[in-house]
Design an enzyme around this catalytic site. Structure first.
Site, PDB file in Angstrom:
ATOM      1  N   GLU A   1      10.422   0.758  10.362  1.00  0.00           N
ATOM      2  CA  GLU A   1      11.470   1.770  10.142  1.00  0.00           C
ATOM      3  C   GLU A   1      10.781   3.113  10.401  1.00  0.00           C
ATOM      4  O   GLU A   1      10.024   3.597   9.572  1.00  0.00           O
ATOM      5  CB  GLU A   1      11.994   1.626   8.716  1.00  0.00           C
ATOM      6  CG  GLU A   1      13.340   2.260   8.519  1.00  0.00           C
ATOM      7  CD  GLU A   1      13.210   3.654   7.959  1.00  0.00           C
ATOM      8  OE1 GLU A   1      13.136   4.588   8.790  1.00  0.00           O
ATOM      9  OE2 GLU A   1      13.167   3.811   6.736  1.00  0.00           O
TER      10      GLU A   1
ATOM     11  N   GLU B   1      11.235  15.821  14.715  1.00  0.00           N
ATOM     12  CA  GLU B   1      11.849  15.557  13.420  1.00  0.00           C
ATOM     13  C   GLU B   1      11.428  16.710  12.504  1.00  0.00           C
ATOM     14  O   GLU B   1      10.239  16.829  12.169  1.00  0.00           O
ATOM     15  CB  GLU B   1      11.339  14.206  12.909  1.00  0.00           C
ATOM     16  CG  GLU B   1      12.174  13.614  11.825  1.00  0.00           C
ATOM     17  CD  GLU B   1      11.705  12.212  11.418  1.00  0.00           C
ATOM     18  OE1 GLU B   1      10.541  11.854  11.658  1.00  0.00           O
ATOM     19  OE2 GLU B   1      12.510  11.482  10.829  1.00  0.00           O
TER      20      GLU B   1
ATOM     21  N   CYS C   1      14.184  10.375   6.897  1.00  0.00           N
ATOM     22  CA  CYS C   1      14.241  10.061   8.331  1.00  0.00           C
ATOM     23  C   CYS C   1      15.681   9.967   8.831  1.00  0.00           C
ATOM     24  O   CYS C   1      15.902   9.809  10.021  1.00  0.00           O
ATOM     25  CB  CYS C   1      13.454   8.807   8.645  1.00  0.00           C
ATOM     26  SG  CYS C   1      14.029   7.432   7.710  1.00  0.00           S
TER      27      CYS C   1
ATOM     28  N   LYS D   1       0.881  -1.176   0.000  1.00  0.00           N
ATOM     29  CA  LYS D   1       0.000   0.000   0.000  1.00  0.00           C
ATOM     30  C   LYS D   1       0.919   1.227   0.000  1.00  0.00           C
ATOM     31  O   LYS D   1       1.528   1.570   1.007  1.00  0.00           O
ATOM     32  CB  LYS D   1      -0.903   0.035   1.229  1.00  0.00           C
ATOM     33  CG  LYS D   1      -1.897   1.183   1.147  1.00  0.00           C
ATOM     34  CD  LYS D   1      -2.088   1.899   2.454  1.00  0.00           C
ATOM     35  CE  LYS D   1      -2.896   3.166   2.266  1.00  0.00           C
ATOM     36  NZ  LYS D   1      -2.084   4.271   1.689  1.00  0.00           N
TER      37      LYS D   1
HETATM   38  C1  SIN Z   1      13.795   7.217   4.761  1.00  0.00           C
HETATM   39  O1  SIN Z   1      13.844   8.422   4.874  1.00  0.00           O
HETATM   40  O2  SIN Z   1      12.849   6.573   5.218  1.00  0.00           O
HETATM   41  C2  SIN Z   1      14.865   6.414   4.050  1.00  0.00           C
HETATM   42  C3  SIN Z   1      16.026   7.172   3.628  1.00  0.00           C
HETATM   43  C4  SIN Z   1      17.072   6.353   2.918  1.00  0.00           C
HETATM   44  O3  SIN Z   1      16.889   5.196   2.557  1.00  0.00           O
HETATM   45  O4  SIN Z   1      18.141   6.899   2.725  1.00  0.00           O
END
Ligand code: SIN
Length: 505
Positions: free
Chosen positions: A276, A407, A310, A201
């Site tokens: 993640e 964040e 992230c 999804k």
């Molecule tokens: C992400 O921001 O979730 C992944 C970033 C990355 O794979 O470098």
């Protein structure tokens, strides 16, 4: 907040999707339908969701809003496909994955255009993401051939012990808008390589990159139901993917807030999970570091995807003895960055994903400056688009300000001063998150001390870019669990079966 898959508010009932005006060489790649059992399906209700270009607000296209029953049907196809697929050899599976990757490579330009249109990132980054996405497919195609079981020393004369590694079964994933292709392939490729099937999804904001991957899977000759891409409202589609007992494994990339809810939903049917989640990356620059290299590394980490990753540097700790010198050097380079339409090949910073992201960045800047931080440069809405923010640098940030525990997810650099190594390690670890961190030093003894003490899943030393298919990506603390990429990423899609054999006559 990070990359949660928030559903677009704009849903409408239309019999036929509106025509997209996107200029693609191969228009057939823009699919305004779900990829189910190797077929293109719309929702029975006719309900569609608008997908808009964040840079100019234009309509990129529409995708179906599936019902629970329609998603459940996809699970049935997935289950059937998985049983057949698990019987194929790893070499056969690898061949098909490589064919998929070949087609992705051949269609790279169109895939990048679609990505920039729906996500806003600069076209050069979209092209880079297609390569990055493909690197996961190629890596896992080969890694699937190296899934070994075990034989164990026996403790009884008449018994022998064998360990089998087997595919976990039907898998499902919910993927984010910030990396619309790579976050899909890094889940799908290991799953398929070891004999699982997968339902994806994609984020409601960026479904076209995902659906195009479905079209290319079809062209590569994937069997029916092996990979399916379903679109719709998060609670409806995500609700089925986290609760259907036929799904054995669930993988999510997104915010910690959403991750917590999805984990709770998966608990009922005790799914294997990988999460993640969000980060709050410290980026430490010690006074023995090469300042030019630190500057380049920080720009690469901080401004990638307009600060919407992230693993973006979130808290930049610069040793007080070199802070002023560093800020001057950094400011000079940041002011060269070109902001604007991601479709222009020179653009470095494109549009933010939506108005909420812009408001959040503005309010974090205001909170920091109200509490005494200095806005060195940027932080203004750019003339090209109401969602483009000029890259900001804030100096003298401290932990009383909201951005220290949030964040940021925008092109905003927050600089904190520090005096000693012990102090900065303590401050860097003072967060609920533990995804990526970075530090710059040329001192060997310090390298080991700092790297061992930082409570993070990923440490970058003297580099601002740590993402690669060959290394394990993932966090500790409330940044989640499980790893993606590398041999560790394969484990997430396998079960371990212990087999005891009585060999007595
Ligand atoms: C992400 O921001 O979730 C992944 C970033 C990355 O794979 O470098």
């Amino acid at each position: 907040m990070a990359k949660s898959s928030k559903t677009s508010k704009k849903t409408a009932k239309t019999a036929k999707p509106k025509k997209s005006t996107l200029k693609l060489k191969n228009k057939a790649l823009l699919k305004q339908a779900c990829f189910i059992n190797n077929d293109w399906k719309t929702a029975k209700t006719g309900e569609m969701i608008d997908v808009v270009n964040p840079f100019d607000g234009s309509l990129v296209g529409q995708v179906p809003s599936l019902s629970k029953a329609e998603v459940k049907k996809a699970v049935t196809h997935s289950q059937k496909a998985q049983k057949d697929w698990a019987k194929k050899t790893a070499f056969h599976r690898a061949e098909l994955l490589h064919k998929w990757a070949d087609l992705i490579e051949q269609n790279k330009q169109d895939l990048a255009i679609m990505m920039t249109a729906e996500q806003g990132k600069p076209i050069k980054e979209s092209l880079g993401e297609i390569d990055y996405a493909n690197s996961y497919i190629r890596f896992f195609a080969e890694e699937g051939k190296r899934v070994y079981g075990d034989t164990l020393p026996n403790d009884k004369d008449d018994l022998r012990y064998v360990v089998l590694k087997q595919p976990v079964g039907v898998c499902a994933s919910v993927t984010p808008w910030n990396f619309p292709s790579a976050m899909i392939t890094r889940k799908v490729a290991p799953a398929l390589a070891v004999g699982c099937s997968m339902i994806v999804k994609p984020a409601t904001q960026t479904p076209f990159s995902a659906l195009a991957l479905g079209e290319l899977a079809l062209q590569a000759g994937f069997p029916k139901g092996l990979l399916q891409i379903v679109t719709g409202k998060s609670d409806v589609v995500g609700g089925v993917l986290t609760s259907d007992e036929r799904i054995a494994k669930f993988s999510f990339t997104g915010s910690t807030e959403v991750g917590r809810k999805l984990m709770a939903q998966c608990a009922e049917t005790v799914k294997k999970m990988s999460m993640e989640l969000g980060g709050n990356a410290p980026f430490i620059i010690f006074d023995d570091a090469d300042l030019q290299k630190a500057c380049d590394g920080l720009i690469a980490s901080k401004y990638r995807n307009a600060g919407q990753t992230c693993v973006c540097a979130n808290r930049i700790y610069v040793q007080n003895s070199i802070k002023d010198k560093f800020v001057k050097l950094y400011q000079k380079q940041v002011e060269q960055l070109k902001v604007g339409n991601g479709m222009n090949k020179n653009t470095d910073i494109g549009a933010l994903i939506n108005q909420d992201a812009m408001k959040k960045a503005q309010s974090l800047i205001k909170d920091a400056t109200d509490k005494g931080a200095k806005l060195v440069t940027g932080g203004k809405v750019h003339s090209s688009s109401k969602l483009c923010l000029t890259p900001a640098i804030l100096d003298n940030v401290d932990e009383s300000m909201a951005m220290a525990s949030t964040e940021i997810f925008a092109p905003v650099t927050a600089i904190y001063g520090f005096d000693t190594e012990d102090e900065v390690i303590q401050r860097a670890n003072d967060t609920i998150f533990g995804l990526a961190c970075y530090f710059y030093t040329n001192d060997l003894q310090r390298s080991w001390r700092v790297s061992e003490q930082l409570e993070y899943g990923i440490v970058g030393q003297n580099t601002g870019l740590i993402s690669t298919a060959v290394a394990p990506f993932g966090g500790v603390k409330q940044s989640g669990f499980g790893r993606e990429g590398s041999k560790y990423g394969v484990e997430e899609y396998l079960t371990t079966k212990y087999w005891a054999i009585n060999v007595a006559d």
